[in-house]
Design a protein around this motif. Structure first.
Motif, short mmCIF file in Angstrom:
data_model
loop_
_atom_site.label_atom_id
_atom_site.label_comp_id
_atom_site.label_asym_id
_atom_site.label_seq_id
_atom_site.Cartn_x
_atom_site.Cartn_y
_atom_site.Cartn_z
N TYR A 1 -1.80 2.98 11.16
CA TYR A 1 -1.44 2.04 10.10
C TYR A 1 -1.61 0.59 10.57
N LEU A 2 -1.41 0.37 11.86
CA LEU A 2 -1.57 -0.99 12.39
C LEU A 2 -2.98 -1.51 12.12
N SER A 3 -3.98 -0.64 12.36
CA SER A 3 -5.35 -1.12 12.16
C SER A 3 -5.82 -0.91 10.72
N VAL A 4 -5.59 0.31 10.18
CA VAL A 4 -6.14 0.61 8.85
C VAL A 4 -5.32 -0.06 7.74
N GLY A 5 -4.00 -0.08 7.92
CA GLY A 5 -3.18 -0.67 6.87
C GLY A 5 -2.94 -2.16 7.07
N GLY A 6 -2.99 -2.61 8.31
CA GLY A 6 -2.61 -4.00 8.59
C GLY A 6 -3.79 -4.92 8.82
N ASP B 1 0.83 -1.19 0.00
CA ASP B 1 0.00 0.00 0.00
C ASP B 1 0.88 1.26 0.00
N GLY B 2 0.26 2.39 -0.23
CA GLY B 2 1.00 3.64 -0.39
C GLY B 2 1.77 4.06 0.86
N MET B 3 1.27 3.68 2.03
CA MET B 3 1.90 4.12 3.26
C MET B 3 3.30 3.55 3.40
N VAL B 4 3.50 2.33 2.89
CA VAL B 4 4.82 1.71 2.96
C VAL B 4 5.83 2.58 2.22
N TRP B 5 5.43 3.00 1.04
CA TRP B 5 6.35 3.84 0.25
C TRP B 5 6.53 5.21 0.91
#
Lengths: 307, 513
Positions: A205-210, A141-145
């Motif tokens: 990010y833990l909840s929304v991204g993971g 996802d974009g957050m990683v980048w």
């Protein structure tokens, strides 16, 4: 085996990103001389607010933004106490952790265990999907980048810009910075505000991204690991990327090992990131360079000597 | 006998005035630190400012750099009356200070430190502009130093050069160097003196604060001497003064009443220090120091602070690793722990009471009892609070410690300086004390407390103990000592008879005897 490595590398960035974001946030605080032990609680609140916002109909990007803002909001009393009134940082930080953890548990009761739609994988590298080993790793996802770009930008800013120079001077030697006309409290407030946003974002990010679901206690000590990560990275954002990859990689290993049917008690496996944290900290204690990298005035209150 | 020089020499012919101070006074509490001091400085001049510790040099310079405001007096810079409201105002007026303790961020490179300093300029210039200015200043001043390694890795002399660059970068036309050679080797000092002459030749006005006559004569155009807040020798041309004039001006020549008749009842040798050396890192604090002290004698060790006094005391006590020999009553102390040395009767009254002698937050009674725990006087296995209290009560009584209410339960930090020092004396000057090392025992005390401390030291001596009195206060040393030595740059020297007079002490302190 090959499959397992591919799967492991594919999962690693997802585990790495919250650690990296939290570590960058902490690093910013610490470079300004402020030790923020509230990180675990602030992450927990970010995760809860991110989940609640997603459930309330906000898109994943907005939800994460709200999580970050919640991180900032809950840190305001800490900032006022520690920077304006120069309260001791360790108890103030621990109090922040307790308050934010409690708030996330109390306010999040209605949002627990309810799945929601999270961040989607970025489509930019779809053609690479088929490439062995690396292909899966690029599907993130974009957050990683964004986290990687943030790390690089922060590293550059600290090393090269005038603002970065002054921020570092504040954390190293506030008396000299003060004599050079740098507003110590202003820089510290800015650093902790930006740091709290990043830490809240890490939690969101833990909840929304993971996990795409929120449960109480889901941060599970990642905030404390991020504290150790900053030491491991010797207060350098670029080194924090490697540290986050190491710790995130260790975390990503757990489900892989279980999937491969490795006969190790699950509790021992879950211990892995924490055991690694202790091992790394012990190893770092032997490095003279690491100790010199610590901001000289970290955790202390600067009071101008007027005499 | 030369009469004190009072005439004011003119500045360099035709040189414009850079700075004039008229009648500067400053009072801290009851203490008049500066008493109507005049000073003048011309562009292109190196003006040496001499004076003992506490003479008021630092206060005068702090007024100039905006750290203090004077209670009275007037300052003119380049002919215009100014008021210096704060450090940044001083910088804006073109005054640059190079302090003894450098204000550099240690992990930063020299360049980063210079950029940081430029942040204080009124209109913060762009990065590239600062780079250009740095290059220009380096070129003009011919100061060569590596600007691209962390300052912490540079030598003291190199760090000092960065400090000078910093002042020049900020546009200093008046440069104040506060004892710049105190931390340098002789070769480095020579290099600095040459640099100072160069800067003066470029038109900078330089105030050069020092203790060392050699440097005054080598680099100064004019010299002024401060003593006890007064300018006792004002702006005199360096060619016209002798060493004698300067040491007399610094130290004064009034007679002192000797409270003790020297040479009274010399006992057996108590302390014998031979070839003592203390090094730390690259720096030698004490070198080849020799000293002997007899029972029933006060041996005064005079010297300007920071010349190895603390290190010498700590080495004798075993707090610091040292080479050479220390013998107490003929017994070699090498390898003995501090506790073992104390058992032999070594006692210490350190210069910094609250840091080295007392636990400020601990009660008076416990501070007094601290050294008795091992002796068993407070109980063999346990420390009985009742005995601690009894001991404290007895000491409070016999030393007249005021402010010790509640059976000595109050923390020591609440006591006044004089009473806190009495606590230290009550503990250190016990019956078993053989050798007492007293380092500036009256620093910061009022007259009555000073007299009390002196009385107690004399009492201890009368009991047959020996006292090594390390002090920067020459009056104290002259009044109390049977014999006097002088420590300068870690070396101990005295006259053949061990009783140097005032002038001889002055010369020994300046390190050219």
């Amino acid at each position: 085996m090959m499959l397992a490595v591919t799967a492991w590398l594919g999962a690693m960035p997802g585990f790495m990103t919250p650690l990296l974001l939290a570590a960058l946030g902490l690093l910013l605080c610490e470079r300004a001389g402020i030790l923020n032990l509230g990180v675990e609680g602030v992450m927990a609140l970010g995760a809860m607010v991110g989940a609640a916002a997603s459930l309330g109909g906000f898109g994943p990007g907005q939800a994460m933004g709200l999580g970050a803002l919640a991180g900032l909001a809950v840190s305001v009393p800490f900032m006022v106490a520690v920077i304006v009134f120069r309260a001791p940082q360790i108890p103030a930080g621990l109090a922040l952790a307790a308050i934010a953890l409690g708030a996330s548990a109390a306010l999040g009761r209605g949002a627990a265990h309810m799945p929601f739609a999270g961040l989607a994988v970025l489509g930019w590298f779809d053609e690479l999907e088929g490439v062995p080993v690396i292909g899966r790793m690029m599907q993130q996802d974009g957050m990683v980048w964004l986290a990687l770009i943030l790390a690089a930008a922060l590293g550059l800013w600290l090393a090269r810009s005038r603002g970065g120079l002054r921020l570092r001077a504040v954390g190293e030697d506030p008396a000299t910075a003060d004599a050079s006309g740098v507003d110590i409290q202003l820089y510290q407030l800015g650093a902790v505000a930006a740091g709290s946003l990043l830490i809240g974002l890490a939690g969101a990010y833990l909840s929304v991204g993971g996990s795409n679901i929120w449960t109480e206690g889901m941060v599970a000590g990642r905030g404390w690991i991020a504290l150790a990560l900053v030491v491991f990275a010797q207060w350098s954002p670029l080194r924090a990327i490697f540290g986050a990859a190491l710790f995130g990689g260790a975390e990503a290993l757990i489900p892989r090992l279980q999937a491969m049917g490795v006969e190790v008690p699950v509790y021992l496996l879950s211990m892995l990131p924490y055991a690694l944290t202790i091992a790394v900290l012990v190893l770092m204690a032997f490095s003279k360079r690491a100790r010199q990298a610590e901001p000289g005035f970290l955790g202390r209150a600067y009071i101008r000597q007027d005499r | 006998m030369t009469k004190p020089v009072q005439t004011v020499a003119p500045a360099l012919p035709g040189a414009p005035s850079a700075l004039r101070i008229f009648g500067a006074s400053k009072r801290f509490g009851d203490h008049l630190v500066l008493d109507g001091v005049d000073f003048d400085l011309a562009a292109g001049e190196v003006h040496a400012l001499l004076g003992e510790n506490g003479a008021g040099k630092s206060t005068l310079m702090n007024i100039l750099s905006g750290i203090y405001t004077a209670d009275a007096g007037r300052i003119e810079i380049e002919g215009a009356a100014v008021s210096i409201a704060g450090p940044s105002a001083a910088v804006a007026l073109g005054i640059g200070m190079v302090h003894q303790h450098f204000k550099l961020v240690q992990p930063f490179t020299g360049r980063e430190n210079l950029h940081l300093a430029a942040a204080g300029l009124p209109l913060v210039p762009r990065r590239a502009v600062v780079e250009e200015q740095i290059a220009a200043v380096v070129k003009r001043s011919a100061l060569d130093v590596n600007l691209d390694v962390p300052v912490a890795r540079l030598s003291v002399a190199e760090q000092q050069r960065i400090e000078i660059l910093k002042a020049l970068l900020l546009g200093a036309r008046i440069l104040v160097l506060d004892e710049p050679t105190a931390v340098l080797t002789d070769a480095e000092a020579d290099r600095l003196l040459a640099l100072v002459r160069d800067l003066a030749a470029q038109g900078h006005a330089i105030i050069f604060i020092t203790h060392k006559l050699r440097e005054v004569l080598a680099a100064g155009d004019r010299v002024s001497v401060l003593r006890r807040g007064r300018m006792v020798l004002a702006s005199h041309a360096v060619e016209d003064v002798t060493r004698d004039d300067l040491s007399r001006a610094m130290i004064g020549d009034q007679e002192t009443t000797q409270r003790r008749r020297s040479g009274s009842t010399p006992g057996p040798v108590l302390l014998e220090v031979t070839g003592l050396g203390v090094r730390d890192g690259g720096a030698a604090y004490v070198s080849d120091a020799g000293l002997s002290l007899r029972a029933g004698e006060i041996h005064g060790l005079a010297g300007v602070g920071g010349n190895g006094q603390r290190e010498l005391a700590e080495a004798i006590l075993g707090l610091r690793a040292a080479t050479g020999q220390v013998a107490l009553e003929g017994r070699d102390l090498t390898g003995l722990s501090v506790a073992a040395r104390r058992r032999l009767g070594l006692r210490y009254v350190p210069a910094d009471r609250s840091a080295d002698a007392l636990a400020p937050n601990v009660s008076l009674a416990e501070n007094l009892a601290a050294t008795l725990v091992r002796t068993g006087a407070l109980g063999r296995r346990m420390v009985w609070p009742s005995r601690v209290r009894q001991h404290a009560a007895a000491m409070v009584q016999s030393y007249g410690i005021a402010g010790a209410t509640g059976g000595g339960r109050r923390p020591v930090r609440l006591l006044s300086g004089g009473n806190a020092q009495k606590v230290v004396l009550a503990r250190e000057l016990d019956r078993d004390a053989r050798l007492i090392i007293a380092h500036s025992p009256t620093r910061g005390l009022d007259v009555a407390a000073c007299a009390y401390v002196h009385e107690r030291l004399l009492e201890a001596v009368a009991r047959g103990a020996g006292v090594l009195l390390i002090s920067e206060d020459l009056e104290e040393v002259l009044a109390l000592s049977d014999r006097i030595s002088v420590i300068s740059r870690g070396r101990i020297a005295t006259t053949p008879d061990g009783r140097p007079d005032r002038a001889q002490i002055g010369e020994l302190m300046l390190g050219h005897a």
